[in-house]
Write a protein that holds these residues in place. Structure first.
Motif, PDB file in Angstrom:
ATOM      1  N   SER A 100      -4.214   7.203   0.764  1.00  0.00           N
ATOM      2  CA  SER A 100      -4.832   8.491   0.435  1.00  0.00           C
ATOM      3  C   SER A 100      -5.959   8.746   1.423  1.00  0.00           C
ATOM      4  CB  SER A 100      -5.379   8.461  -0.995  1.00  0.00           C
ATOM      5  OG  SER A 100      -6.157   9.608  -1.268  1.00  0.00           O
ATOM      6  N   SER A 129      -1.027  10.548   1.489  1.00  0.00           N
ATOM      7  CA  SER A 129      -1.360  11.434   0.379  1.00  0.00           C
ATOM      8  C   SER A 129      -2.739  12.032   0.635  1.00  0.00           C
ATOM      9  CB  SER A 129      -1.361  10.652  -0.945  1.00  0.00           C
ATOM     10  OG  SER A 129      -1.859  11.430  -2.011  1.00  0.00           O
ATOM     11  N   GLY A 131      -6.220  13.516  -0.440  1.00  0.00           N
ATOM     12  CA  GLY A 131      -7.086  13.428  -1.616  1.00  0.00           C
ATOM     13  C   GLY A 131      -8.510  13.132  -1.213  1.00  0.00           C
ATOM     14  N   VAL A 142      -1.919   4.352  -5.611  1.00  0.00           N
ATOM     15  CA  VAL A 142      -2.519   4.327  -4.281  1.00  0.00           C
ATOM     16  C   VAL A 142      -2.848   2.888  -3.886  1.00  0.00           C
ATOM     17  CG1 VAL A 142      -4.543   5.010  -2.937  1.00  0.00           C
ATOM     18  CG2 VAL A 142      -3.439   6.659  -4.461  1.00  0.00           C
ATOM     19  N   ALA A 145      -7.329   3.892   0.492  1.00  0.00           N
ATOM     20  CA  ALA A 145      -7.877   5.246   0.560  1.00  0.00           C
ATOM     21  C   ALA A 145      -8.970   5.290   1.622  1.00  0.00           C
ATOM     22  CB  ALA A 145      -8.441   5.676  -0.791  1.00  0.00           C
TER      23      ALA A 145
END
Length: 301
Positions: A100, A129, A131, A142, A145
């Motif tokens: 993410s 992804s 975000g 996830v 990140a």
């Protein structure tokens, strides 16, 4: 029995998940069991310990201090078991990693570099992804990140610093010369992003420059990447992070008449476990650190 006070082992996973989520429903979803199954295991654990572990109210479930204390120990034990199992397992982790990333950085810096990732680490497959803000690893599936540290990171999340944020005004090169001497500001549109509305104020505070206050027109767009695209199109001047406009600067599509200044924040790679516990994560982390080194002042591009 070697551990006479050990609670029923099958109660510990539902208990730890319930404390972490402060919700039996969320714990049941994570463990793929029913709400009733989690509730029964919590009751069994409370009977075994002889204490109530939760304050129960209408639609409210609050872990007691004793519950938080036990959950922390259970979590540490599970982490150690998981780490050891990974070390001795002959199965190499497989499948894609879900990464993410904040949308503007994802679109304008990370995606253009995916071919380099494939060439540098062919064994690593990444599912991307978009975000921002707090990361819910288990809930959203996830693995990793990338986040800016403008909010508190949880204590139990592993973090690897990637680079510091630097911001500055950017615009078309033909407008940059007029802005640098202040003559073109009065008829210039200042582009604001709704997701970071204080960006211009932050830049003024950090640099002490007031020239931008002479602008008569402003326009607000929803996201940072929209303001950057508007600047490329010649709509006006946007405050942008160096990382997301670096390629545009090198191609000559944008210019930065006042340069960039560090705003005190930075981007980090977040994960539930240290990168060394998964070869794929380790390779991806190494690649990210190498590629983001050029985003720091004085580092080779």
């Amino acid at each position: 029995m070697r551990w006479p006070d050990l609670p029923p082992p099958n109660t510990l996973l539902p208990f730890e998940a319930t404390v972490r989520h402060a919700s039996m429903t969320a714990a049941a979803q994570e463990l793929h069991v029913t709400h009733g199954a989690v509730s029964r295991q919590i009751q069994n654990l409370e009977r075994a310990l002889g204490v109530s572990l939760f304050e129960r109210g209408t639609r409210v479930l609050r872990p007691t201090p004793q519950a938080r204390q036990l959950a922390a120990v259970v979590r540490d034990a599970l982490d150690q078991i998981d780490a050891t199992a990974r070390q001795i397992s002959r199965r190499a982790p497989a499948g894609p990693l879900t990464l993410s990333c904040e949308p503007t950085l994802l679109m304008r810096w990370l995606i253009p570099r995916l071919p380099d990732l494939t060439a540098s680490a062919p064994d690593v497959t990444v599912h991307l992804s978009a975000g921002g803000g707090p990361v819910f690893f288990e809930r959203d599936g996830v693995d990793l990140a990338i986040r800016r540290d403008d909010f508190p990171f949880p204590d139990d999340v592993h973090r690897t610093r990637l680079f510091g944020e630097r911001i500055g005004p950017v615009c078309r090169p033909d407008l940059a010369a007029r802005l640098a001497d202040g003559t073109g500001m009065t008829d210039t549109v200042l582009l604001h992003a709704a997701t970071r509305p204080g960006a211009w104020d932050d830049w003024r505070r950090l640099t002490g420059r007031t020239a931008a206050e002479a602008a008569q027109q402003t326009q607000t767009l929803e996201h940072f990447y929209l303001t950057v695209q508007a600047a490329v199109a010649g709509v006006g001047v946007a405050i942008a992070p160096y990382a997301v406009v670096r390629d545009d600067l090198e191609r000559g599509q944008l210019a930065a008449p006042f340069g960039f200044v560090a705003d005190g924040t930075g981007y980090h790679l977040l994960s539930l476990r240290p990168p060394e516990q998964d070869r794929r994560v380790h390779l991806l982390t190494s690649w990210l650190r190498t590629r983001t080194a050029g985003l720091e002042p004085g580092q080779p591009r």
